[in-house]
Design a protein around this motif. Structure first.
Motif, PDB file in Angstrom:
ATOM      1  N   ASN A   1       0.845  -1.188   0.000  1.00 24.10           N
ATOM      2  CA  ASN A   1       0.000   0.000   0.000  1.00 24.10           C
ATOM      3  C   ASN A   1       0.886   1.246   0.000  1.00 24.10           C
ATOM      4  OD1 ASN A   1      -1.821   2.125   0.664  1.00 24.10           O
ATOM      5  ND2 ASN A   1      -3.218   0.663   1.608  1.00 24.10           N
ATOM      6  N   ALA A   2       0.662   2.141  -0.959  1.00 27.17           N
ATOM      7  CA  ALA A   2       1.436   3.381  -1.057  1.00 27.17           C
ATOM      8  C   ALA A   2       0.491   4.553  -1.271  1.00 27.17           C
ATOM      9  CB  ALA A   2       2.449   3.306  -2.193  1.00 27.17           C
ATOM     10  N   ASP A   3       0.774   5.655  -0.535  1.00 26.57           N
ATOM     11  CA  ASP A   3      -0.081   6.842  -0.607  1.00 26.57           C
ATOM     12  C   ASP A   3       0.822   8.074  -0.719  1.00 26.57           C
ATOM     13  OD1 ASP A   3      -1.974   8.808  -0.391  1.00 26.57           O
ATOM     14  OD2 ASP A   3      -2.875   8.068   1.446  1.00 26.57           O
ATOM     15  N   VAL A   4       0.698   8.817  -1.814  1.00 20.65           N
ATOM     16  CA  VAL A   4       1.527  10.002  -2.055  1.00 20.65           C
ATOM     17  C   VAL A   4       0.626  11.218  -2.236  1.00 20.65           C
ATOM     18  CG1 VAL A   4       3.193  11.100  -3.603  1.00 20.65           C
ATOM     19  CG2 VAL A   4       3.362   8.651  -3.126  1.00 20.65           C
ATOM     20  N   ASP A   5       0.927  12.286  -1.478  1.00 22.41           N
ATOM     21  CA  ASP A   5       0.189  13.543  -1.595  1.00 22.41           C
ATOM     22  C   ASP A   5       1.211  14.672  -1.659  1.00 22.41           C
ATOM     23  OD1 ASP A   5      -1.390  15.815  -1.369  1.00 22.41           O
ATOM     24  OD2 ASP A   5      -2.716  14.961   0.137  1.00 22.41           O
ATOM     25  N   GLN A   6       1.309  15.316  -2.823  1.00 23.38           N
ATOM     26  CA  GLN A   6       2.260  16.413  -3.011  1.00 23.38           C
ATOM     27  C   GLN A   6       1.510  17.644  -3.504  1.00 23.38           C
ATOM     28  OE1 GLN A   6       6.511  14.467  -3.774  1.00 23.38           O
ATOM     29  NE2 GLN A   6       5.274  14.375  -5.618  1.00 23.38           N
ATOM     30  N   SER A   7       1.584  18.723  -2.694  1.00 23.98           N
ATOM     31  CA  SER A   7       0.789  19.903  -2.996  1.00 23.98           C
ATOM     32  C   SER A   7       1.635  21.154  -3.183  1.00 23.98           C
ATOM     33  CB  SER A   7      -0.249  20.140  -1.886  1.00 23.98           C
ATOM     34  OG  SER A   7       0.385  20.288  -0.630  1.00 23.98           O
ATOM     35  N   GLY A   8       2.938  21.011  -3.201  1.00 20.55           N
ATOM     36  CA  GLY A   8       3.810  22.147  -3.470  1.00 20.55           C
ATOM     37  C   GLY A   8       4.258  22.126  -4.927  1.00 20.55           C
ATOM     38  N   SER A   9       5.504  22.505  -5.150  1.00 17.46           N
ATOM     39  CA  SER A   9       6.043  22.506  -6.507  1.00 17.46           C
ATOM     40  C   SER A   9       7.445  21.901  -6.515  1.00 17.46           C
ATOM     41  CB  SER A   9       6.099  23.930  -7.069  1.00 17.46           C
ATOM     42  OG  SER A   9       4.793  24.450  -7.252  1.00 17.46           O
ATOM     43  N   LYS A  10       7.715  21.133  -7.576  1.00 17.50           N
ATOM     44  CA  LYS A  10       9.027  20.519  -7.796  1.00 17.50           C
ATOM     45  C   LYS A  10       9.419  19.539  -6.692  1.00 17.50           C
ATOM     46  CE  LYS A  10      10.502  22.254 -11.736  1.00 17.50           C
ATOM     47  NZ  LYS A  10      10.966  21.412 -12.868  1.00 17.50           N
ATOM     48  N   ASN A  11       8.441  18.939  -6.055  1.00 18.81           N
ATOM     49  CA  ASN A  11       8.717  17.880  -5.094  1.00 18.81           C
ATOM     50  C   ASN A  11       8.823  16.544  -5.827  1.00 18.81           C
ATOM     51  OD1 ASN A  11       8.434  19.521  -2.608  1.00 18.81           O
ATOM     52  ND2 ASN A  11       6.298  19.686  -3.259  1.00 18.81           N
ATOM     53  N   SER A  12       9.548  15.602  -5.228  1.00 22.56           N
ATOM     54  CA  SER A  12       9.685  14.285  -5.842  1.00 22.56           C
ATOM     55  C   SER A  12       9.541  13.198  -4.789  1.00 22.56           C
ATOM     56  CB  SER A  12      11.036  14.149  -6.558  1.00 22.56           C
ATOM     57  OG  SER A  12      12.102  14.172  -5.643  1.00 22.56           O
ATOM     58  N   SER A  13       8.875  12.117  -5.173  1.00 23.16           N
ATOM     59  CA  SER A  13       8.668  10.969  -4.294  1.00 23.16           C
ATOM     60  C   SER A  13       8.957   9.696  -5.078  1.00 23.16           C
ATOM     61  CB  SER A  13       7.233  10.942  -3.763  1.00 23.16           C
ATOM     62  OG  SER A  13       6.961   9.729  -3.091  1.00 23.16           O
ATOM     63  N   ASP A  14       9.717   8.786  -4.437  1.00 24.56           N
ATOM     64  CA  ASP A  14      10.052   7.507  -5.054  1.00 24.56           C
ATOM     65  C   ASP A  14       9.805   6.410  -4.019  1.00 24.56           C
ATOM     66  OD1 ASP A  14      11.119   5.284  -6.309  1.00 24.56           O
ATOM     67  OD2 ASP A  14      12.838   6.331  -7.119  1.00 24.56           O
ATOM     68  N   ILE A  15       8.848   5.531  -4.285  1.00 25.83           N
ATOM     69  CA  ILE A  15       8.506   4.447  -3.364  1.00 25.83           C
ATOM     70  C   ILE A  15       8.695   3.118  -4.073  1.00 25.83           C
ATOM     71  CG2 ILE A  15       6.655   3.344  -2.055  1.00 25.83           C
ATOM     72  CD1 ILE A  15       5.415   6.095  -1.643  1.00 25.83           C
ATOM     73  N   SER A  16       9.431   2.203  -3.420  1.00 23.69           N
ATOM     74  CA  SER A  16       9.617   0.848  -3.922  1.00 23.69           C
ATOM     75  C   SER A  16       9.255  -0.128  -2.818  1.00 23.69           C
ATOM     76  CB  SER A  16      11.069   0.633  -4.374  1.00 23.69           C
ATOM     77  OG  SER A  16      11.272  -0.700  -4.810  1.00 23.69           O
ATOM     78  N   GLN A  17       8.332  -1.035  -3.102  1.00 23.76           N
ATOM     79  CA  GLN A  17       7.866  -1.998  -2.106  1.00 23.76           C
ATOM     80  C   GLN A  17       7.893  -3.400  -2.706  1.00 23.76           C
ATOM     81  OE1 GLN A  17       3.996  -0.031  -1.616  1.00 23.76           O
ATOM     82  NE2 GLN A  17       4.512   0.403   0.499  1.00 23.76           N
ATOM     83  N   SER A  18       8.417  -4.356  -1.932  1.00 19.13           N
ATOM     84  CA  SER A  18       8.473  -5.726  -2.425  1.00 19.13           C
ATOM     85  C   SER A  18       8.288  -6.696  -1.281  1.00 19.13           C
ATOM     86  CB  SER A  18       9.810  -5.997  -3.133  1.00 19.13           C
ATOM     87  OG  SER A  18      10.895  -5.864  -2.245  1.00 19.13           O
ATOM     88  N   GLY A  19       7.862  -7.892  -1.615  1.00 13.65           N
ATOM     89  CA  GLY A  19       7.675  -8.942  -0.628  1.00 13.65           C
ATOM     90  C   GLY A  19       6.900 -10.091  -1.219  1.00 13.65           C
ATOM     91  N   ASP A  20       7.509 -11.272  -1.254  1.00 19.27           N
ATOM     92  CA  ASP A  20       6.854 -12.470  -1.764  1.00 19.27           C
ATOM     93  C   ASP A  20       6.867 -13.541  -0.683  1.00 19.27           C
ATOM     94  OD1 ASP A  20       6.157 -11.761  -4.467  1.00 19.27           O
ATOM     95  OD2 ASP A  20       8.294 -11.769  -4.920  1.00 19.27           O
ATOM     96  N   GLY A  21       6.021 -14.520  -0.850  1.00 17.60           N
ATOM     97  CA  GLY A  21       5.981 -15.614   0.103  1.00 17.60           C
ATOM     98  C   GLY A  21       4.971 -15.369   1.211  1.00 17.60           C
ATOM     99  N   TRP A  22       4.821 -16.354   2.059  1.00 19.07           N
ATOM    100  CA  TRP A  22       3.820 -16.296   3.111  1.00 19.07           C
ATOM    101  C   TRP A  22       4.093 -15.176   4.104  1.00 19.07           C
ATOM    102  CZ3 TRP A  22      -0.860 -18.138   3.600  1.00 19.07           C
ATOM    103  CH2 TRP A  22      -1.483 -18.145   4.851  1.00 19.07           C
ATOM    104  N   PHE A  23       5.378 -14.972   4.455  1.00 18.03           N
ATOM    105  CA  PHE A  23       5.722 -13.964   5.445  1.00 18.03           C
ATOM    106  C   PHE A  23       6.305 -12.729   4.753  1.00 18.03           C
ATOM    107  CE2 PHE A  23       5.890 -17.951   7.854  1.00 18.03           C
ATOM    108  CZ  PHE A  23       5.016 -17.642   8.875  1.00 18.03           C
ATOM    109  N   ALA A  24       5.600 -12.231   3.775  1.00 17.44           N
ATOM    110  CA  ALA A  24       6.062 -11.042   3.057  1.00 17.44           C
ATOM    111  C   ALA A  24       4.858 -10.258   2.564  1.00 17.44           C
ATOM    112  CB  ALA A  24       6.971 -11.433   1.897  1.00 17.44           C
ATOM    113  N   GLY A  25       5.094  -8.962   2.286  1.00 19.58           N
ATOM    114  CA  GLY A  25       4.015  -8.106   1.825  1.00 19.58           C
ATOM    115  C   GLY A  25       3.462  -7.254   2.945  1.00 19.58           C
ATOM    116  N   TYR A  26       2.309  -6.672   2.685  1.00 18.20           N
ATOM    117  CA  TYR A  26       1.616  -5.830   3.661  1.00 18.20           C
ATOM    118  C   TYR A  26       2.455  -4.623   4.103  1.00 18.20           C
ATOM    119  CZ  TYR A  26      -1.764  -9.639   4.052  1.00 18.20           C
ATOM    120  OH  TYR A  26      -2.705 -10.597   3.771  1.00 18.20           O
ATOM    121  N   ASN A  27       3.392  -4.181   3.271  1.00 14.95           N
ATOM    122  CA  ASN A  27       4.143  -2.975   3.597  1.00 14.95           C
ATOM    123  C   ASN A  27       3.290  -1.743   3.285  1.00 14.95           C
ATOM    124  OD1 ASN A  27       6.762  -4.211   4.309  1.00 14.95           O
ATOM    125  ND2 ASN A  27       6.746  -4.866   2.176  1.00 14.95           N
ATOM    126  N   TYR A  28       3.531  -0.661   4.051  1.00 17.20           N
ATOM    127  CA  TYR A  28       2.759   0.576   3.874  1.00 17.20           C
ATOM    128  C   TYR A  28       3.717   1.764   3.836  1.00 17.20           C
ATOM    129  CZ  TYR A  28      -0.291   4.539   4.878  1.00 17.20           C
ATOM    130  OH  TYR A  28      -0.929   5.747   4.830  1.00 17.20           O
TER     131      TYR A  28
END
Length: 317
Positions: free
Chosen positions: A180-207
């Motif tokens: 789950n990723a949530d990005v809110d940018q309300s200014g100018s020239k801002n940058s956001s980079d989100i990378s999320q990974s997870g496989d298998g039974w005990f992986a995932g659900y990152n926020y």
């Protein structure tokens, strides 16, 4: 005039014994000058496509392959462009653009993926790529020259991007499941980079959550493992936050509201907690505050608060 094209097999027209489920449907409506609408449903069945364009030199191109896809594009203004490519089954894409020279694309592979894009203004661009099942991307951009890219591969991914004003940039890459990723940018020239990974039974659900309302602020979040949480909030000018989390249920919170502040967090292990707060105050507020947290192991806690300018904190555990 609205043109409605219904593609029905000849056997259906001749015999009422066939179900209407094999019908593809395409609708186009165009008003103005030089608009171009294209729908390709030559492979598969039970597709629906709807294109509405009002203005000058707008373009919509929808390609549907497989079964039961749904695509709707609405465009108003000049020089806007939408590209939709759907493969697999039961994918949905909705694109709405109002303004000048906005561009939006969605590429869907798999089943039951959903892409929703709204763009208002001029020169905004959005791309959504989905490969898997039940992924969801929701993009809202209002202003000029904002850019969003969402790349989802896996299942049950959720990405939400909201950007306004000028020149903001957001990149979201999700692999595995239940990210789950949530990005809110309300200014100018801002940058956001989100990378999320997870496989298998005990992986995932990152926020991951990013909220930036200043100018030239930058946020990078890299998460892998299970149930990690990262929250970054920045206002002010030219602040930078870099968060990396690998493991299980690590938590990071960065809050920066000054000028040229730098926060760096690296957590590996489980149940680690990092909190950084930096704010401008006093005559030296233009100078950079710098906080670094490095934690490896189990249930470590690091907290740094800095107000003013030119302060440095480093915690290694």
């Amino acid at each position: 005039m609205k043109l409605k094209v219904t593609l029905i097999a000849a056997a259906i027209a001749m015999s009422s014994g066939y179900a209407m489920a094999d019908v593809n449907e395409a609708i186009t409506y165009q008003k103005g000058w030089g608009n171009d609408a294209s729908v390709d449903q030559t492979s598969g069945m039970r597709h629906y496509a709807d294109i509405w364009q009002d203005g000058v030199k707008n373009t919509s191109d929808i390609v549907q392959r497989g079964d039961r896809h749904n695509a709707v594009t609405d465009q108003f203004g000049t020089g806007n462009d939408v590209q939709v490519d759907q493969r697999g089954s039961s994918n949905s894409a909705y694109h709405f653009q109002d303004g000048w020279f906005n561009k939006s694309s969605s590429d869907q592979r798999g089943s039951r993926n959903t892409a929703t894009v709204h763009q208002f203004g001029a020169g905004n661009s959005s791309s959504v790529a989905q490969n898997g099942s039940r992924n969801d991307a929701d993009v809202w951009q209002n202003g000029m020259m904002n850019r969003s890219a969402v790349d989802q591969r896996g299942s049950y991914q959720q990405a939400t991007v909201t950007q306004s004003h000028f020149g903001n940039s957001s990149d979201i890459e999700q692999r595995g499941h239940h990210q789950n990723a949530d990005v809110d940018q309300s200014g100018s020239k801002n940058s956001s980079d989100i990378s999320q990974s997870g496989d298998g039974w005990f992986a995932g659900y990152n926020y991951a959550s990013v909220n930036q309302s200043g100018y030239y602020d930058s946020s990078t979040i890299d998460q892998s493992g299970f149930a990690n949480v990262a929250k970054t909030t920045q206002s002010g000018f030219n602040n930078d936050a870099d968060v990396s989390q690998k493991g299980t249920k690590n938590y990071s919170k960065v809050d920066q509201s000054g000028w040229n502040d730098i926060a760096s967090v690296d957590q590996q292990g489980a149940f680690n907690v990092s909190k950084i707060t930096q704010a401008a105050a006093g005559p030296m507020s233009w100078m950079s505050n710098n906080a670094t947290h490095i934690q490896q192991g189990f249930k470590n806690v690091a907290t740094s608060q800095q107000h003013g300018g030119g302060n440095t904190a480093r915690i290694v555990q």
